[in-house]
Design a protein around this motif. Structure first.
Motif, PDB file in Angstrom:
ATOM      1  N   TYR A 144       0.823  -1.212   0.000  1.00 22.00           N
ATOM      2  CA  TYR A 144       0.000   0.000   0.000  1.00 22.00           C
ATOM      3  C   TYR A 144       0.856   1.261   0.000  1.00 22.00           C
ATOM      4  O   TYR A 144       1.865   1.336   0.698  1.00 22.00           O
ATOM      5  N   PHE A 145       0.435   2.217  -0.792  1.00 20.38           N
ATOM      6  CA  PHE A 145       0.957   3.588  -0.688  1.00 20.38           C
ATOM      7  C   PHE A 145      -0.278   4.454  -0.502  1.00 20.38           C
ATOM      8  O   PHE A 145      -1.101   4.596  -1.406  1.00 20.38           O
ATOM      9  N   ASN A 146      -0.409   4.978   0.706  1.00 21.67           N
ATOM     10  CA  ASN A 146      -1.644   5.595   1.172  1.00 21.67           C
ATOM     11  C   ASN A 146      -1.465   7.107   1.185  1.00 21.67           C
ATOM     12  O   ASN A 146      -0.637   7.625   1.926  1.00 21.67           O
ATOM     13  N   MET A 147      -2.214   7.818   0.343  1.00 23.53           N
ATOM     14  CA  MET A 147      -2.063   9.272   0.234  1.00 23.53           C
ATOM     15  C   MET A 147      -3.310   9.950   0.781  1.00 23.53           C
ATOM     16  O   MET A 147      -4.388   9.844   0.199  1.00 23.53           O
ATOM     17  N   ILE A 148      -3.147  10.651   1.882  1.00 22.23           N
ATOM     18  CA  ILE A 148      -4.285  11.257   2.578  1.00 22.23           C
ATOM     19  C   ILE A 148      -4.202  12.768   2.441  1.00 22.23           C
ATOM     20  O   ILE A 148      -3.192  13.370   2.805  1.00 22.23           O
ATOM     21  N   SER A 149      -5.253  13.369   1.916  1.00 18.22           N
ATOM     22  CA  SER A 149      -5.218  14.819   1.727  1.00 18.22           C
ATOM     23  C   SER A 149      -6.295  15.564   2.499  1.00 18.22           C
ATOM     24  O   SER A 149      -6.237  16.791   2.565  1.00 18.22           O
ATOM     25  N   SER A 150      -7.276  14.850   3.033  1.00 16.20           N
ATOM     26  CA  SER A 150      -8.302  15.592   3.790  1.00 16.20           C
ATOM     27  C   SER A 150      -9.089  14.651   4.679  1.00 16.20           C
ATOM     28  O   SER A 150      -9.046  13.436   4.501  1.00 16.20           O
ATOM     29  N   PRO A 151      -9.833  15.221   5.640  1.00 15.65           N
ATOM     30  CA  PRO A 151     -10.761  14.393   6.402  1.00 15.65           C
ATOM     31  C   PRO A 151     -11.980  14.038   5.538  1.00 15.65           C
ATOM     32  O   PRO A 151     -12.050  14.461   4.380  1.00 15.65           O
ATOM     33  N   ARG A 152     -12.888  13.264   6.101  1.00 16.51           N
ATOM     34  CA  ARG A 152     -14.118  12.884   5.392  1.00 16.51           C
ATOM     35  C   ARG A 152     -14.838  14.143   4.887  1.00 16.51           C
ATOM     36  O   ARG A 152     -15.075  15.080   5.650  1.00 16.51           O
ATOM     37  N   LYS A 153     -15.142  14.158   3.614  1.00 16.77           N
ATOM     38  CA  LYS A 153     -15.828  15.327   3.038  1.00 16.77           C
ATOM     39  C   LYS A 153     -17.340  15.099   3.070  1.00 16.77           C
ATOM     40  O   LYS A 153     -17.787  13.958   3.166  1.00 16.77           O
ATOM     41  N   PRO A 154     -18.119  16.163   2.962  1.00 15.00           N
ATOM     42  CA  PRO A 154     -19.576  15.992   2.928  1.00 15.00           C
ATOM     43  C   PRO A 154     -19.953  15.011   1.816  1.00 15.00           C
ATOM     44  O   PRO A 154     -19.427  15.095   0.703  1.00 15.00           O
ATOM     45  N   GLY A 155     -20.820  14.095   2.137  1.00 16.08           N
ATOM     46  CA  GLY A 155     -21.237  13.105   1.147  1.00 16.08           C
ATOM     47  C   GLY A 155     -20.443  11.823   1.242  1.00 16.08           C
ATOM     48  O   GLY A 155     -20.928  10.763   0.862  1.00 16.08           O
ATOM     49  N   GLU A 156     -19.202  11.890   1.739  1.00 12.13           N
ATOM     50  CA  GLU A 156     -18.404  10.671   1.878  1.00 12.13           C
ATOM     51  C   GLU A 156     -18.879   9.889   3.104  1.00 12.13           C
ATOM     52  O   GLU A 156     -19.335  10.472   4.082  1.00 12.13           O
ATOM     53  N   LYS A 157     -18.719   8.574   3.029  1.00 17.02           N
ATOM     54  CA  LYS A 157     -19.359   7.744   4.061  1.00 17.02           C
ATOM     55  C   LYS A 157     -18.378   7.163   5.077  1.00 17.02           C
ATOM     56  O   LYS A 157     -18.786   6.545   6.049  1.00 17.02           O
ATOM     57  N   ASP A 158     -17.097   7.300   4.826  1.00 18.23           N
ATOM     58  CA  ASP A 158     -16.142   6.836   5.840  1.00 18.23           C
ATOM     59  C   ASP A 158     -14.903   7.719   5.848  1.00 18.23           C
ATOM     60  O   ASP A 158     -14.854   8.752   5.184  1.00 18.23           O
ATOM     61  N   GLY A 159     -13.944   7.304   6.633  1.00 15.62           N
ATOM     62  CA  GLY A 159     -12.755   8.136   6.841  1.00 15.62           C
ATOM     63  C   GLY A 159     -12.975   9.000   8.073  1.00 15.62           C
ATOM     64  O   GLY A 159     -14.122   9.277   8.449  1.00 15.62           O
ATOM     65  N   PRO A 160     -11.878   9.390   8.729  1.00 18.01           N
ATOM     66  CA  PRO A 160     -12.010  10.191   9.950  1.00 18.01           C
ATOM     67  C   PRO A 160     -12.608  11.570   9.667  1.00 18.01           C
ATOM     68  O   PRO A 160     -12.313  12.185   8.640  1.00 18.01           O
ATOM     69  N   ARG A 161     -13.446  12.033  10.581  1.00 14.56           N
ATOM     70  CA  ARG A 161     -14.008  13.384  10.406  1.00 14.56           C
ATOM     71  C   ARG A 161     -12.975  14.451  10.763  1.00 14.56           C
ATOM     72  O   ARG A 161     -13.093  15.595  10.340  1.00 14.56           O
ATOM     73  N   GLU A 162     -12.013  14.046  11.581  1.00 13.58           N
ATOM     74  CA  GLU A 162     -10.951  15.013  11.938  1.00 13.58           C
ATOM     75  C   GLU A 162      -9.592  14.410  11.598  1.00 13.58           C
ATOM     76  O   GLU A 162      -9.329  13.261  11.964  1.00 13.58           O
ATOM     77  N   VAL A 163      -8.764  15.182  10.932  1.00 13.49           N
ATOM     78  CA  VAL A 163      -7.387  14.753  10.700  1.00 13.49           C
ATOM     79  C   VAL A 163      -6.444  15.838  11.228  1.00 13.49           C
ATOM     80  O   VAL A 163      -6.667  17.027  10.965  1.00 13.49           O
ATOM     81  N   HIS A 164      -5.456  15.422  11.985  1.00 16.17           N
ATOM     82  CA  HIS A 164      -4.478  16.350  12.561  1.00 16.17           C
ATOM     83  C   HIS A 164      -3.067  15.924  12.168  1.00 16.17           C
ATOM     84  O   HIS A 164      -2.789  14.738  12.075  1.00 16.17           O
TER      85      HIS A 164
END
Lengths: 232, 260, 483
Positions: free
Chosen positions: C276-296
């Motif tokens: 895996y190469f995991n590229m994270i650019s934002s927290p869960r956006k409106p409409g998206e159903k998973d992923g953290p709501r807060e990213v720090h």
């Protein structure tokens, strides 16, 4: 002063000389692979299979049937798919007659059904954005229809890959698709099922993510699976 | 065999009539015969060898121990000893590396900078010089034997001349060169490292000595006095009476019948 | 630099004792040798084209040096871009500050369980202990880290945390520590046991913690490299994701990660790519159903700005944490990671730890190398590690009272009057031809008086005994005979 100001001040205070500008593109131009379409696909398949990925060569029309066969061949009792997408609808049609299979849709926030997702969902089916030949890689850009956990939590992941989107290497994929202009919430390169060698360097699959990765690789009309048969 | 790509100067690539010989302090005090053998070998090849009597040490011991001022003072005493534009042949990869790569750094910003750089450019390691400048094809007069070659890290990684000792040994008709386990690994000398971290250095030299002993070779050769003293000193401490190493120069001179 | 420091002297730590104990552990020695041989062979096979390797290393070096040359600007850009993406950025000068920030974020949600992806920076801050003491359980989820945590140890290698353990150790550990677990040495079974134990925790965790391999300023993207999928779990399933990284990890452009990622996986484990190469650019956006709501993102200094202040020592920060220097180090191979007593062991640890902990606590590390150069030879971003070691030796040998323009914590820590005197004497003898000639004469004449004990040398060797005649003398005699 804040920690931020202190750190930045210390860094600014240091002597700095003008850096040399690296030429990343030139490197990949020089050393990047030069393959024709078949060679690239063969290399991609060899690399993916070397890390225990199952590849099923398909056509534009027969992939739903092949998916159904692959599902049937495994002890899968529930499968998650995005029925609202065109490919999800086709898959749904092909799978709905299997009486032993429960089809699920990601129609709620993950928070509302984490338990079921983790403990009672055997497989998921998602689409692939593009592929990378050099390293045997699938690129996923999860979205609202096919959220991030679909390709992560269920033990088996079926991935639909249009082989016309295969790029030679990561650099070509990134630049030709203009990724620097805007990245999604999460972009992923996936090269095989989850694995680890943390115990005495012994390779074991299915560490935390999927144990099985099955790629339905859809070939364009001018290519047949026979041409790719000898890819190891 | 790759040609040596180490940036040896043009002056060193052309076969000279005269060379300077920098004996190094370790050879001088502990293995002077090996130094004489190197000089004899060069003379047998038709060169006039000049040994400046005022030479002592390249300064490396202090330099690698965190005392650059002391290193500079000792190195400075060597700078005036090589007035003619002849190659400076050094029978040690690590001392050669010090002179070639670290003298320019040691004297950066000092009045002697240009001189140090000019000398550095003329420094050439003995095996490199024999092979690539003199194209030495030794006539092997010895009995059939098997040897292992230990290359110092200075020769291997700073001077890029690990292939030259192999090539010279391979030119000897009656000598079979055997490869030993973990051949590229350090023997654990490292100057003051072997004193300051004697436990770790001891484990390293124990392993190196064992892999040389188990290589099937009857003896080993090396072109570096530090490694030679380290490995032979360990073998002797363990009571080994037969298997030992010698300097490449001694070995070559013996094989070519230049030594009684 | 205007800041100056006057050298004071410090005591030291236990490296030599640790090393001595490790050297006596035959099982550990064997495990390490086997593992390092395997990793070296794997790396070699991953770089079959020497020309490509050298070009790529130079490219990696150039990219890292360019990023460091623009570091303050890139950090600001990263912060602006991440903030625009909805990721919250925090800055910490010390490990204590970083831990406070992270605990504060978890406490705000009333969190009690955190799952952790692999993060060497969190080892640096000893985050797990900090959280534990405040009622938050932090569970390591990388298989190797999980094993090490279960055993109550620290990682012994930055890529392979449990490389010092055999499967028998791990079988016993799981049997002892995990309920209803039979003893088995079958690796697949052991991995399944670990997988099942952790899956439940991903589900329940309030927070996911992770490290970062590359933080891209251009797009505000955090890149994570892994094989297991635990990193994806930690950064995807819990509702809050906190990433922690060193300030040097920022890269300017997204395309910069392509060569660096390739260098990293091939140098570390000889893999062309990780799973895996995991590229994270934002927290869960409106409409998206998973992923953290807060990213720090927590950006930690912890001594890095000290290395940064000096252009030579700054090269230390080029590191991309592949561990190749460890795998190729004859010292690391013999003593393993624990002996160093630092978060980062091996050659990179010897040159980065003094900035984090001060030379007063690490004074034996810069000398724990024969300067064989294997580390520098394989470093994917061409950090001249032996050169850094020599520089640190110089810094730790400075005498008390010396005033320097480049302050380092613990400068002068290894200085002793005895050693300084020895080098002054050496200089007196070797720096003047007359004195050296006399010394050679005396040494050869008095060789019968060679002491049987010569510091550490005679621990492993017969005593060094001067020859009967020096080379100088032999040459003089030969010249005389010819005349």
């Amino acid at each position: 002063m804040s920690a931020r100001d202190n750190i930045l001040a210390k860094l600014r205070n240091a002597p700095r000389s003008a850096p040399v500008e690296p030429d990343v593109a030139a490197h990949f131009e020089r050393f990047g692979p030069r393959w024709n379409e078949v060679e690239a696909l063969r290399h991609w398949a060899t690399m993916m299979r070397s890390v225990k990925t199952d590849i099923v060569w398909c056509t534009e029309s027969d992939w739903p049937q092949r998916l159904a066969e692959q599902v049937k061949a495994r002890p899968i009792r529930s499968l998650l798919l995005a029925r609202q997408t065109p490919h999800g609808a086709l898959a749904h049609t092909a799978l709905e007659h299997n009486p032993l299979l429960q089809l699920k849709t990601f129609d709620r926030m993950v928070d509302d059904w984490k338990d079921e997702l983790f403990n009672d969902t055997d497989a998921a089916f998602t689409v692939v954005r593009c592929g990378i030949a050099a390293t045997g890689t699938l690129v996923l850009w999860p979205d609202a229809d096919e959220p991030r956990t679909m390709s992560l939590v269920p033990p088996t992941h079926f991935a639909l890959f249009d082989t016309r989107t295969l790029h030679a290497d990561f650099h070509t994929a990134m630049t030709s698709e203009a990724w620097p202009n805007g990245m999604p919430t999460n972009a992923l390169l996936v090269s095989g099922p989850s694995k680890t060698a943390d115990i005495q360097l012994t390779l074991a699959y299915g560490a935390h993510g999927p144990r099985d990765l099955v790629v339905l690789a859809v070939l364009p009309p001018h290519l047949s699976a026979d041409q790719l048969k000898d890819a190891a | 065999m790759q040609p040596n790509s180490a940036a040896t100067p043009a002056a060193g690539r052309v076969r000279p009539t005269d060379v300077y010989f920098f004996g190094t302090c370790l050879l001088d005090l502990f293995l002077p015969e090996a130094g004489m053998d190197a000089i004899t070998l060069l003379e047998n090849l038709g060169l006039r060898v000049h040994f400046p009597q005022a030479q002592s040490c390249c300064g490396q011991p202090a330099y690698t121990s965190g005392h650059p001022n002391e290193a500079r003072a000792v190195a400075r005493a060597q700078l005036g000893l090589f007035p003619n534009d002849w190659p400076i042949v050094v029978p040690s990869g690590s001392c050669g590396g010090m002179m070639k790569h670290h003298w320019p750094r040691l004297f950066a910003g000092e009045p002697e900078q240009a001189l140090a750089e000019a000398l550095a450019a003329r420094v050439v390691e003995l095996s490199d010089f024999l092979l690539n400048v003199l194209d030495f094809h030794p006539q092997d007069r010895g009995l059939p034997t098997r040897v292992a070659v230990h290359t110092s890290c200075g020769a291997r990684r700073e001077m890029n001349v690990h292939v030259t000792s192999w090539a010279l040994v391979d030119r000897l008709g009656n000598v079979e060169r055997v490869v030993h386990d973990h051949e590229s690994e350090c023997c654990g000398f490292g100057g003051t490292f072997s004193v300051k971290h004697a436990d770790i250095a001891g484990a390293m030299v124990t392993d190196k000595a064992a892999s040389l002993q188990h290589s099937g070779a009857l003896e080993f050769v090396t072109a570096d006095a530090g490694c030679l003293l380290n490995i032979n000193g360990k073998l002797a401490k363990d009571g080994e009476r037969v298997f030992a190493g010698k300097h490449l120069a001694t070995f070559l001179l013996e094989r070519t019948g230049g030594k009684a | 630099m205007s800041e100056q420091q006057t050298i004071t002297l410090y005591p030291s730590r236990q490296f030599k004792d640790n090393a001595r104990a490790a050297l006596k552990d035959g099982e550990l020695r064997q495990s390490l040798r086997t593992a390092m041989d395997y990793l070296m062979a794997k790396r070699l096979s991953a770089f079959s084209d020497g020309d490509e390797l050298e070009t790529l290393r130079t490219l990696g070096e150039t990219i890292r040096q360019r990023c460091l040359a623009k570091l303050p600007e890139l950090l600001e850009k990263l912060e602006a871009q991440l903030t625009a993406n909805g990721v919250q950025v925090h800055w910490a000068e010390t490990t204590e500050q970083a831990n406070e920030i992270i605990h504060g974020l978890i406490a705000r949600r009333g969190g009690t369980l955190a799952v952790k992806g692999k993060s060497m920076v969190s080892e640096e801050t000893e985050l797990n202990h900090y959280l534990e003491a405040r009622g938050v359980t932090a569970v390591e989820s990388d298989m190797g880290e999980y094993i090490v945590q279960l055993a109550g140890e620290k990682p012994t290698h930055i890529i392979m945390p449990a490389i010092h353990k055999t499967k028998a150790h791990i079988a016993q550990l799981f049997h002892d520590k995990l309920p209803d677990t039979p003893y088995t040495e079958d690796v697949d079974s052991l991995i399944r046991i670990g997988r099942n134990a952790l899956r439940d925790l991903y589900l329940k965790a309030d927070v996911g913690l992770s490290g970062v391999n590359f933080a891209v300023a251009e797009t505000g993207t955090l890149c994570l490299v892994e094989n297991e999928g635990n990193g994806r779990m930690c950064t995807t399933v819990p509702d809050m994701h906190i990433a922690i990284t060193g300030i040097e990890k920022v890269v300017e452009k997204l395309t910069d990660v392509v060569p660096l990622y390739s260098l990293l996986t091939r140098s570390a484990i000889g893999q062309p790519i990780t799973t895996y190469f995991n590229m994270i650019s934002s927290p869960r956006k409106p409409g998206e159903k998973d992923g953290p709501r807060e990213v720090h993102l927590v950006l930690l200094d912890n001594g890095r700005s000290q290395a940064y202040a000096d252009e030579q020592l700054r090269k230390t920060l080029q590191c991309i944490r592949c561990g190749a220097c460890m795998n190729h180090c004859p010292v690391y191979t013999r003593i393993g990671g624990h002996a160093y007593g630092t978060t980062y062991p091996g050659p990179i640890g010897e040159i980065i730890s003094p900035h984090m902990l001060g030379l007063e606590n690490t004074k034996d590390l810069p000398t724990a190398s024969s300067l064989c150069g294997a580390c520098g030879e394989v470093c994917p971003v061409k950090i001249p590690i032996p050169e850094m070691l020599m520089r640190l030796r110089e810094e730790e040998q400075r005498p008390a009272g010396e005033v320097v323009a480049h302050p380092l914590r613990g400068q002068g820590a290894a200085h002793t009057g005895k050693e300084a005197l020895a080098w002054r004497t050496w200089r007196g003898l070797f720096g003047q031809p007359g004195a050296y000639k006399l010394f050679g004469w005396a040494a050869t004449r008095l060789r019968g008086l060679t002491p049987p004990g010569q510091l550490g040398w005679t621990q492993n060797h017969v005593p060094l005994k001067p020859a009967a005649k020096t080379l100088h003398q032999l040459v003089r005699e030969r010249d005389a005979a010819r005349r």
